[in-house]
Design a protein around this motif. Sequence first.
Motif, PDB file in Angstrom:
ATOM      1  N   LYS A  63      45.297  46.999  35.395  1.00 18.76           N
ATOM      2  CA  LYS A  63      46.381  46.049  35.081  1.00 18.76           C
ATOM      3  C   LYS A  63      47.370  46.679  34.083  1.00 18.76           C
ATOM      4  O   LYS A  63      47.912  47.709  34.379  1.00 18.76           O
ATOM      5  CB  LYS A  63      45.767  44.760  34.534  1.00 18.76           C
ATOM      6  CG  LYS A  63      44.534  44.273  35.314  1.00 18.76           C
ATOM      7  CD  LYS A  63      44.874  43.887  36.719  1.00 18.76           C
ATOM      8  CE  LYS A  63      43.640  43.342  37.428  1.00 18.76           C
ATOM      9  NZ  LYS A  63      43.853  43.129  38.840  1.00 18.76           N
ATOM     10  N   GLU A 120      37.213  36.349  27.431  1.00 17.59           N
ATOM     11  CA  GLU A 120      38.453  37.070  27.693  1.00 17.59           C
ATOM     12  C   GLU A 120      39.387  36.785  26.512  1.00 17.59           C
ATOM     13  O   GLU A 120      39.541  35.620  26.105  1.00 17.59           O
ATOM     14  CB  GLU A 120      39.070  36.595  29.017  1.00 17.59           C
ATOM     15  CG  GLU A 120      38.207  37.018  30.205  1.00 17.59           C
ATOM     16  CD  GLU A 120      38.652  36.470  31.549  1.00 17.59           C
ATOM     17  OE1 GLU A 120      39.728  35.857  31.645  1.00 17.59           O
ATOM     18  OE2 GLU A 120      37.901  36.670  32.521  1.00 17.59           O
ATOM     19  N   THR A 148      41.771  42.693  28.961  1.00 20.84           N
ATOM     20  CA  THR A 148      42.660  43.086  30.059  1.00 20.84           C
ATOM     21  C   THR A 148      44.078  42.553  29.892  1.00 20.84           C
ATOM     22  O   THR A 148      45.048  43.267  30.121  1.00 20.84           O
ATOM     23  CB  THR A 148      42.066  42.585  31.393  1.00 20.84           C
ATOM     24  OG1 THR A 148      40.790  43.197  31.553  1.00 20.84           O
ATOM     25  CG2 THR A 148      42.947  42.909  32.580  1.00 20.84           C
ATOM     26  N   PHE A 149      44.212  41.269  29.494  1.00 23.82           N
ATOM     27  CA  PHE A 149      45.552  40.666  29.421  1.00 23.82           C
ATOM     28  C   PHE A 149      46.291  41.068  28.142  1.00 23.82           C
ATOM     29  O   PHE A 149      47.510  41.159  28.156  1.00 23.82           O
ATOM     30  CB  PHE A 149      45.451  39.132  29.466  1.00 23.82           C
ATOM     31  CG  PHE A 149      45.289  38.573  30.854  1.00 23.82           C
ATOM     32  CD1 PHE A 149      44.665  39.299  31.849  1.00 23.82           C
ATOM     33  CD2 PHE A 149      45.766  37.319  31.167  1.00 23.82           C
ATOM     34  CE1 PHE A 149      44.516  38.792  33.131  1.00 23.82           C
ATOM     35  CE2 PHE A 149      45.632  36.789  32.442  1.00 23.82           C
ATOM     36  CZ  PHE A 149      44.999  37.526  33.423  1.00 23.82           C
ATOM     37  N   SER A 198      36.412  51.004  37.721  1.00 19.65           N
ATOM     38  CA  SER A 198      37.179  49.752  37.818  1.00 19.65           C
ATOM     39  C   SER A 198      36.834  48.898  36.600  1.00 19.65           C
ATOM     40  O   SER A 198      35.871  49.206  35.869  1.00 19.65           O
ATOM     41  CB  SER A 198      36.806  48.989  39.098  1.00 19.65           C
ATOM     42  OG  SER A 198      35.476  48.529  39.008  1.00 19.65           O
ATOM     43  N   GLY A 199      37.582  47.819  36.433  1.00 18.31           N
ATOM     44  CA  GLY A 199      37.252  46.884  35.357  1.00 18.31           C
ATOM     45  C   GLY A 199      35.885  46.260  35.592  1.00 18.31           C
ATOM     46  O   GLY A 199      35.099  46.086  34.653  1.00 18.31           O
ATOM     47  N   MET A 200      35.590  45.920  36.845  1.00 19.15           N
ATOM     48  CA  MET A 200      34.292  45.312  37.144  1.00 19.15           C
ATOM     49  C   MET A 200      33.151  46.283  36.833  1.00 19.15           C
ATOM     50  O   MET A 200      32.085  45.866  36.384  1.00 19.15           O
ATOM     51  CB  MET A 200      34.223  44.856  38.616  1.00 19.15           C
ATOM     52  CG  MET A 200      35.010  43.607  38.933  1.00 19.15           C
ATOM     53  SD  MET A 200      34.792  42.236  37.769  1.00 19.15           S
ATOM     54  CE  MET A 200      33.026  42.013  37.769  1.00 19.15           C
ATOM     55  N   ASN A 202      42.533  33.967  31.926  1.00 18.33           N
ATOM     56  CA  ASN A 202      43.211  34.059  33.206  1.00 18.33           C
ATOM     57  C   ASN A 202      42.894  32.781  33.973  1.00 18.33           C
ATOM     58  O   ASN A 202      41.722  32.532  34.205  1.00 18.33           O
ATOM     59  CB  ASN A 202      42.606  35.301  33.911  1.00 18.33           C
ATOM     60  CG  ASN A 202      43.166  35.551  35.269  1.00 18.33           C
ATOM     61  OD1 ASN A 202      44.126  34.925  35.677  1.00 18.33           O
ATOM     62  ND2 ASN A 202      42.546  36.485  35.973  1.00 18.33           N
ATOM     63  N   GLY A 234      40.707  51.205  37.654  1.00 17.35           N
ATOM     64  CA  GLY A 234      39.907  51.813  36.591  1.00 17.35           C
ATOM     65  C   GLY A 234      39.522  50.794  35.537  1.00 17.35           C
ATOM     66  O   GLY A 234      40.020  49.665  35.531  1.00 17.35           O
ATOM     67  N   SER A 247      40.148  46.036  32.207  1.00 17.58           N
ATOM     68  CA  SER A 247      40.514  46.526  33.527  1.00 17.58           C
ATOM     69  C   SER A 247      41.772  47.355  33.333  1.00 17.58           C
ATOM     70  O   SER A 247      42.840  46.812  33.033  1.00 17.58           O
ATOM     71  CB  SER A 247      40.781  45.370  34.494  1.00 17.58           C
ATOM     72  OG  SER A 247      41.428  45.883  35.648  1.00 17.58           O
ATOM     73  N   TYR A 278      37.529  35.449  34.840  1.00 18.24           N
ATOM     74  CA  TYR A 278      37.978  36.106  36.069  1.00 18.24           C
ATOM     75  C   TYR A 278      36.892  35.911  37.150  1.00 18.24           C
ATOM     76  O   TYR A 278      35.698  36.059  36.871  1.00 18.24           O
ATOM     77  CB  TYR A 278      38.224  37.590  35.776  1.00 18.24           C
ATOM     78  CG  TYR A 278      38.419  38.392  37.024  1.00 18.24           C
ATOM     79  CD1 TYR A 278      39.460  38.097  37.898  1.00 18.24           C
ATOM     80  CD2 TYR A 278      37.555  39.424  37.360  1.00 18.24           C
ATOM     81  CE1 TYR A 278      39.632  38.814  39.065  1.00 18.24           C
ATOM     82  CE2 TYR A 278      37.725  40.145  38.525  1.00 18.24           C
ATOM     83  CZ  TYR A 278      38.765  39.830  39.374  1.00 18.24           C
ATOM     84  OH  TYR A 278      38.920  40.527  40.536  1.00 18.24           O
TER      85      TYR A 278
HETATM   86  C1  LIG Z   1      40.546  39.538  33.122  1.00 18.02           C
HETATM   87  C2  LIG Z   1      40.040  40.496  34.160  1.00 18.02           C
HETATM   88  N1  LIG Z   1      38.931  41.212  33.895  1.00 18.02           N
HETATM   89  C3  LIG Z   1      38.429  42.085  34.790  1.00 18.02           C
HETATM   90  C4  LIG Z   1      39.023  42.282  36.015  1.00 18.02           C
HETATM   91  C5  LIG Z   1      38.415  43.249  36.988  1.00 18.02           C
HETATM   92  O1  LIG Z   1      39.143  44.452  37.024  1.00 18.02           O
HETATM   93  P1  LIG Z   1      39.169  45.429  38.286  1.00 18.02           P
HETATM   94  O2  LIG Z   1      39.887  44.743  39.381  1.00 18.02           O
HETATM   95  O3  LIG Z   1      39.840  46.670  37.763  1.00 18.02           O
HETATM   96  O4  LIG Z   1      37.740  45.700  38.666  1.00 18.02           O
HETATM   97  C6  LIG Z   1      40.178  41.571  36.333  1.00 18.02           C
HETATM   98  C7  LIG Z   1      40.813  41.750  37.649  1.00 18.02           C
HETATM   99  O5  LIG Z   1      41.732  41.043  38.027  1.00 18.02           O
HETATM  100  C8  LIG Z   1      40.693  40.632  35.387  1.00 18.02           C
HETATM  101  O6  LIG Z   1      41.797  39.910  35.639  1.00 18.02           O
END
Ligand SMILES: Cc1ncc(COP(=O)(O)O)c(C=O)c1O
Length: 397
Positions: A211, A157, A188-189, A88-90, A161, A221, A208, A114
Motif C-alpha cells: 500500500k 490497526e 498499513t494506513f 506480503s502484508g499477510m 479500514n 510485500g 503491508s 482487514y
Molecule cells: C490494513 C491491512 N493490513 C494488511 C493487509 C494485507 O496486505 P497484503 O495484501 O500486502 O498481504 C491489508 C491489505 O489490504 C490491509 O489493508
Amino acid sequence: MAERQFERLETLAAHAGEGPVPPTTRPVSMPIYQTSVFAFPDLETVEEVYNGRSPAYLYSRMAHPNARALEEAYAALEGAEDAMATASGMAAIFAVFFSLLSPGDHLICSRELYGGTYSLLAEHLGRWGIATDYVDTTDLGAVEAAIRPETRMIFVEAITNPTVQVADLPALSRLAFRRGLWLVVDNTFATPYLLRPLEHGADLVVISATKFLGGHSDLTGGLVAGSRALIDRIRRCHVVTGATPDPFAAWLCLRGMKTLHLRLERQSQNALALAWFLSRHPWVEAVHYPGLPSHPQSELARRLLPRGAGGILSFAVRGDEEAAGRVIRSLRLASLVPSLGDVTTTVSHPASTSHRTLPPETRAQLGITPNLIRVSVGTEAVEEILADFEAALATLG
Ligand SMILES: Cc1ncc(COP(=O)(O)O)c(C=O)c1O
C-alpha cells in the motif's frame, strides 16, 4: 577460487558473463541481487559461515541483500532495533501469529479488521487452537474485560479500514504492559511517516508494503519491526515457512519508500480537502476522516497524527448500493481497485471486497454499509480530484 577459463559453447552459455564490477566506483542505486543462491570459495568458508563466525548470504529464501536493505530502511523509519521483510502484508501478520502464539493461546483483535486478517484468524488459526475475541478496541474497558489468563496479544490497526478509527496506542500499550501482553499494531494506513507505534509502547509493528509504503501499486510485500529479540524469534519461524520477498519486489519497495514523506504529506492534504468537500455535499450521508472535527476521534488524531490524518477516507452516499455503484462508475480520475495507497486516487467498495468475509452483523455494527465508498486519495492536483467527485455525485441528483 581458481580463475576460470572455458572455451566450449555449452560451458560458456552456462558461465560467461559472471565478471565482477570494478570496485573503484559504486552504484548509486542499490543493485538487484537477482540470485537464489550465493557461491562459496571453499569448504573452510562453508564451515565459518554455518558456524556463524562469518556473516554471508547463502540462500535467498533465508536472506538476501535487497530484503536486508529494505529491512534496515524500514527499521530506521519505525525507530525499531530490527525488521524482517516478507512477501506480503499477510505473510508478515502470519509470521507474527505463527511464531509467537501456540495452541491454547488467546488474542484480542479490533472488531474492525482487514478481511484477510480476519479470515486468517477465524478460518485457519482457530483450527490450530488459537482463539480470538473481536472487540471494540476504542473502548479500553471492553479490551480489559476480554483479557483471559491465556491471552497473549492485542492486535489492532493503527488507523482502521475502512471507517478510519484511530487506535489509542498509548492507552492500549499501558494496558498491554500492565497485563503482560504483546501489543502488535498494523501500521498499513498510517505508515511510519504519520505514526511510529513503537514510540507509543507497541511491541511490534506490521505493515503491508503493498500500500502506501511502496506507494505505486507495483509490488506485493510486508514487514515486521520491533526489538531484535522478537524479530530474531519471528525470523527463525518465517525462514522455514518461506514467505520471503523476491529481490525485485524488495528493491521496488525501497525505491518507493524514498518518497514516502512527500507522498503522505500531499495525500493527507488532499484527503482533508476532499473530506471537507464531501462533508458539505447534499448527496453524502456521512464522512469518516480523522482530520475532520466531526470525527469521534479527531482529538486523539490531532495528538497521535500531528503530520496529517493520512490518505484514506470513506463516505456513505445518500441511497443504496446502486447509488454507490453509480458514483463509482461515473468517476473518471479515480479508478475502482481492491487496494489502496497508490499515487493515483482510487476507490473501493469495502462491503463487496476487503470486508466481505466479515460476518454481516459485524459489518452493519461497524458502518460498513452497501452505500459506503472508501477513497485512497492520491497525489494529483486537488482541484481535479474534487471535480471528479463533484461530477460523479451530480449523477445522483
Ligand atoms: C490494513 C491491512 N493490513 C494488511 C493487509 C494485507 O496486505 P497484503 O495484501 O500486502 O498481504 C491489508 C491489505 O489490504 C490491509 O489493508
